[in-house]
Structures are given as structure tokens and as C-alpha cells.
Write a protein that holds these residues in place. Sequence first.
Motif, PDB file in Angstrom:
ATOM      1  N   GLU A  21       0.826  -1.203   0.000  1.00 45.69           N
ATOM      2  CA  GLU A  21       0.000   0.000   0.000  1.00 45.69           C
ATOM      3  C   GLU A  21       0.864   1.259   0.000  1.00 45.69           C
ATOM      4  OE1 GLU A  21      -0.368  -2.567   2.008  1.00 45.69           O
ATOM      5  OE2 GLU A  21      -2.286  -3.415   1.293  1.00 45.69           O
ATOM      6  N   GLU A  22       1.953   1.234   0.748  1.00 41.45           N
ATOM      7  CA  GLU A  22       2.861   2.382   0.788  1.00 41.45           C
ATOM      8  C   GLU A  22       3.540   2.595  -0.558  1.00 41.45           C
ATOM      9  OE1 GLU A  22       4.226   2.471   5.476  1.00 41.45           O
ATOM     10  OE2 GLU A  22       5.108   0.973   4.129  1.00 41.45           O
ATOM     11  N   ARG A  23       3.907   1.522  -1.205  1.00 39.72           N
ATOM     12  CA  ARG A  23       4.529   1.646  -2.525  1.00 39.72           C
ATOM     13  C   ARG A  23       3.516   2.145  -3.563  1.00 39.72           C
ATOM     14  NH1 ARG A  23       9.349  -0.271  -4.154  1.00 39.72           N
ATOM     15  NH2 ARG A  23      10.744  -0.799  -2.444  1.00 39.72           N
ATOM     16  N   GLN A  24       2.284   1.719  -3.444  1.00 39.88           N
ATOM     17  CA  GLN A  24       1.247   2.195  -4.366  1.00 39.88           C
ATOM     18  C   GLN A  24       1.013   3.688  -4.177  1.00 39.88           C
ATOM     19  OE1 GLN A  24      -0.510  -0.091  -6.696  1.00 39.88           O
ATOM     20  NE2 GLN A  24      -0.681   1.968  -7.561  1.00 39.88           N
ATOM     21  N   ALA A  25       1.012   4.132  -2.922  1.00 41.15           N
ATOM     22  CA  ALA A  25       0.857   5.563  -2.643  1.00 41.15           C
ATOM     23  C   ALA A  25       2.047   6.352  -3.186  1.00 41.15           C
ATOM     24  CB  ALA A  25       0.712   5.788  -1.136  1.00 41.15           C
ATOM     25  N   ALA A  26       3.237   5.783  -3.051  1.00 37.34           N
ATOM     26  CA  ALA A  26       4.434   6.448  -3.572  1.00 37.34           C
ATOM     27  C   ALA A  26       4.388   6.538  -5.089  1.00 37.34           C
ATOM     28  CB  ALA A  26       5.689   5.692  -3.129  1.00 37.34           C
ATOM     29  N   ALA A  48       4.528  -0.394 -17.674  1.00 37.29           N
ATOM     30  CA  ALA A  48       4.092  -1.524 -16.846  1.00 37.29           C
ATOM     31  C   ALA A  48       5.253  -2.298 -16.248  1.00 37.29           C
ATOM     32  CB  ALA A  48       3.196  -2.446 -17.665  1.00 37.29           C
ATOM     33  N   LYS A  49       6.291  -2.554 -17.035  1.00 46.22           N
ATOM     34  CA  LYS A  49       7.423  -3.358 -16.555  1.00 46.22           C
ATOM     35  C   LYS A  49       8.050  -2.724 -15.318  1.00 46.22           C
ATOM     36  CE  LYS A  49      11.986  -5.067 -18.050  1.00 46.22           C
ATOM     37  NZ  LYS A  49      12.784  -4.296 -17.060  1.00 46.22           N
ATOM     38  N   PHE A  50       8.274  -1.400 -15.364  1.00 46.44           N
ATOM     39  CA  PHE A  50       8.940  -0.721 -14.251  1.00 46.44           C
ATOM     40  C   PHE A  50       7.987  -0.507 -13.083  1.00 46.44           C
ATOM     41  CE2 PHE A  50      11.034   0.664 -18.202  1.00 46.44           C
ATOM     42  CZ  PHE A  50      12.242   0.007 -17.995  1.00 46.44           C
ATOM     43  N   GLU A  51       6.698  -0.341 -13.372  1.00 42.00           N
ATOM     44  CA  GLU A  51       5.703  -0.270 -12.300  1.00 42.00           C
ATOM     45  C   GLU A  51       5.711  -1.557 -11.485  1.00 42.00           C
ATOM     46  OE1 GLU A  51       1.648   0.586 -12.919  1.00 42.00           O
ATOM     47  OE2 GLU A  51       1.966   2.611 -13.676  1.00 42.00           O
ATOM     48  N   VAL A  52       5.677  -2.687 -12.176  1.00 44.70           N
ATOM     49  CA  VAL A  52       5.646  -3.983 -11.494  1.00 44.70           C
ATOM     50  C   VAL A  52       6.911  -4.164 -10.660  1.00 44.70           C
ATOM     51  CG1 VAL A  52       5.716  -6.478 -11.833  1.00 44.70           C
ATOM     52  CG2 VAL A  52       4.092  -5.086 -13.142  1.00 44.70           C
ATOM     53  N   GLU A  53       8.058  -3.833 -11.239  1.00 43.54           N
ATOM     54  CA  GLU A  53       9.318  -3.972 -10.501  1.00 43.54           C
ATOM     55  C   GLU A  53       9.342  -3.077  -9.265  1.00 43.54           C
ATOM     56  OE1 GLU A  53      12.399  -3.187 -13.317  1.00 43.54           O
ATOM     57  OE2 GLU A  53      12.352  -5.219 -14.146  1.00 43.54           O
ATOM     58  N   PHE A  54       8.785  -1.860  -9.401  1.00 46.04           N
ATOM     59  CA  PHE A  54       8.744  -0.954  -8.246  1.00 46.04           C
ATOM     60  C   PHE A  54       7.804  -1.490  -7.177  1.00 46.04           C
ATOM     61  CE2 PHE A  54       6.844   2.733  -6.057  1.00 46.04           C
ATOM     62  CZ  PHE A  54       7.993   3.275  -5.495  1.00 46.04           C
ATOM     63  N   LYS A  62      14.507   6.116  -6.824  1.00 47.92           N
ATOM     64  CA  LYS A  62      15.416   6.790  -7.751  1.00 47.92           C
ATOM     65  C   LYS A  62      15.512   6.037  -9.075  1.00 47.92           C
ATOM     66  CE  LYS A  62      20.088   8.691  -8.077  1.00 47.92           C
ATOM     67  NZ  LYS A  62      21.388   8.858  -7.389  1.00 47.92           N
ATOM     68  N   ARG A  63      15.582   4.727  -9.043  1.00 48.48           N
ATOM     69  CA  ARG A  63      15.653   3.938 -10.280  1.00 48.48           C
ATOM     70  C   ARG A  63      14.356   4.099 -11.081  1.00 48.48           C
ATOM     71  NH1 ARG A  63      17.479  -1.091 -12.328  1.00 48.48           N
ATOM     72  NH2 ARG A  63      16.604  -1.202 -14.446  1.00 48.48           N
ATOM     73  N   PHE A  64      13.222   4.085 -10.392  1.00 56.39           N
ATOM     74  CA  PHE A  64      11.961   4.256 -11.119  1.00 56.39           C
ATOM     75  C   PHE A  64      11.881   5.645 -11.745  1.00 56.39           C
ATOM     76  CE2 PHE A  64       7.472   5.321 -11.581  1.00 56.39           C
ATOM     77  CZ  PHE A  64       7.036   4.234 -12.329  1.00 56.39           C
ATOM     78  N   LEU A  65      12.337   6.668 -11.022  1.00 55.18           N
ATOM     79  CA  LEU A  65      12.346   8.016 -11.572  1.00 55.18           C
ATOM     80  C   LEU A  65      13.190   8.091 -12.843  1.00 55.18           C
ATOM     81  CD1 LEU A  65      12.743  10.145  -8.328  1.00 55.18           C
ATOM     82  CD2 LEU A  65      10.780  10.198  -9.869  1.00 55.18           C
ATOM     83  N   ARG A  66      14.337   7.423 -12.822  1.00 58.91           N
ATOM     84  CA  ARG A  66      15.191   7.444 -14.011  1.00 58.91           C
ATOM     85  C   ARG A  66      14.497   6.778 -15.186  1.00 58.91           C
ATOM     86  NH1 ARG A  66      19.471   5.061 -12.155  1.00 58.91           N
ATOM     87  NH2 ARG A  66      19.432   3.082 -13.258  1.00 58.91           N
ATOM     88  N   GLU A  67      13.869   5.647 -14.952  1.00 55.67           N
ATOM     89  CA  GLU A  67      13.176   4.953 -16.037  1.00 55.67           C
ATOM     90  C   GLU A  67      12.006   5.784 -16.551  1.00 55.67           C
ATOM     91  OE1 GLU A  67      14.477   2.506 -17.397  1.00 55.67           O
ATOM     92  OE2 GLU A  67      15.822   1.657 -15.884  1.00 55.67           O
ATOM     93  N   LEU A  68      11.290   6.439 -15.649  1.00 54.94           N
ATOM     94  CA  LEU A  68      10.175   7.285 -16.058  1.00 54.94           C
ATOM     95  C   LEU A  68      10.682   8.485 -16.856  1.00 54.94           C
ATOM     96  CD1 LEU A  68       7.201   8.111 -16.012  1.00 54.94           C
ATOM     97  CD2 LEU A  68       7.572   9.112 -13.746  1.00 54.94           C
TER      98      LEU A  68
END
Length: 246
Positions: A21-26, A48-54, A62-68
Motif C-alpha cells: 500500500e505504501e509503494r502504491q501511494a508512492a 508496466a514493466k517498471f511499475e511492477v518492478e517498483f 530513484k531507479r523508477f524516476l530514471r526509467e520514467l
Amino acid sequence: MTAIDEFAVKEITVSRQSSGEERQAALYQIYAQVLERQPYRFERKKLAKFEVEFLRNKIGVKRFLRELGHSEVYLNEFYYNSSNPKFIELCFKHFIGRAPSDAEEMRYYCDVLMRRGVKAMITALLDSEDYIKHFGCFTVPHAWTEENYPSPKTFWETEVLLRELHGQRGWIVPTMIWHDLHLDCNGGSCSLPEVSSKERPAPPAELDALHQVLSTMGAQDLEQFASTLSAAERDKLRHLLMQTVS
């Protein structure tokens, strides 16, 4: 209440101990910060790929921000229709949480963008001292508190950026330029202030700052900027710039 107070959000930090839930909010807050909205359904498929990994705790904030930031979703929204300085200003808003501090900082990232490309520039922001100091590896970027700004001018420009819906003042002129010139750029076209012979000329420091910022813009960006002005407005701008070299 300032714009920074108005747009301030509760600091969201995600670690390996965070719940789903915290990751979904983030994730929701990352999109609100970086895209200034939630992705459309077709965009979500691309992410989708990076969402699932996050969400599965395989990558961090930080890694998700870079991919986004490297994604076509982000680049289509902010990069391809923008001048380099305007895009860099938006990247500062999204990834650093403030406006660029001065022409020198703008010039540095313009150089990275032109020499190494857009993805390298976004990576450089995420690896910057300011990003690491304020957000580390686990905190979602957000507007800074007032006392942390490098200058009152940066605070003021950040307030304006936070109030600005993207594209509201067009995709060419960054805040620091229309601020120095007292431009009205609502609606994507710009109007320069009236300057009469009886009025006191703009202070040399202000004109010097304007000249420095304009010098960060390439020929194509300057041409796009000029296209937002009428012939009369271009004459006014030429008159102001003449004062910087007189």
C-alpha cells in the motif's frame, strides 16, 4: 499561504520494509510530481514493466524516476515540443523540486543536454548533490521548504512554476527569462513591458542576467522564442539587449 505551502505534500519515503500500500501511494505521488498527472491507460502499458518492478520491491524510487524520465511517456509530454531551457526548467521542477537557481546552472545542464543527450541530462540531475541531499535513494521528490532555497529569486520562481500548469506559458521561455524581462507569457505568447524614453532603464545586473540566460539558448530555441513575439516586441527585446553591450 504560499504556492509551496499549497502544493507541499507529506514526505513519502519507500524502503525495502515498505508495504504494498505504501509503494502504491508512492507510485501515485511520483506520477503527480513528474508527469503532473496520472498516466493514461495506453501510457501505463509502456510503463508496466517498471511499475511492477517498483511495486514488487525490485527497484527503488530513484531507479523508477530514471526509467520514467527516460521513457517516451515523459519525453513526449515535456521534451519534444520544448526549447532546451524550458525543458531543463521542467526537469528541475519534477526531479529536484525547485526552479534552476541561476543562468550558470541552466548553462551547465544545457551543455550536458546538447553534448550527451536528454537521458544523460536527466541522469545527471538524479545524481546531483541537491537530489542526493534532499531525497537520497528512497524519498519521492517534492518542493523544498522555504529555508532551503539558494536565493529568494529561486524561491519566487519555484512558486511560479508550482502554480503553472504545464504549457500554460508555452514551451519556449523559461521562468527566469520572463521574470527578468517582466514578460507576460500566459497562453504561450509573450508580451514585453512598455519602455519609454522617460523611464529608468533596467538595472545592469538584471540585464546581464537576461543576457546570460539567453546565451544558453541555441539558434533554434532563440528562433522559437522570437516567434512568440510580435515585430514590435522583438524591437523592444533588441532595445533591452543593446543596453547589455552599450
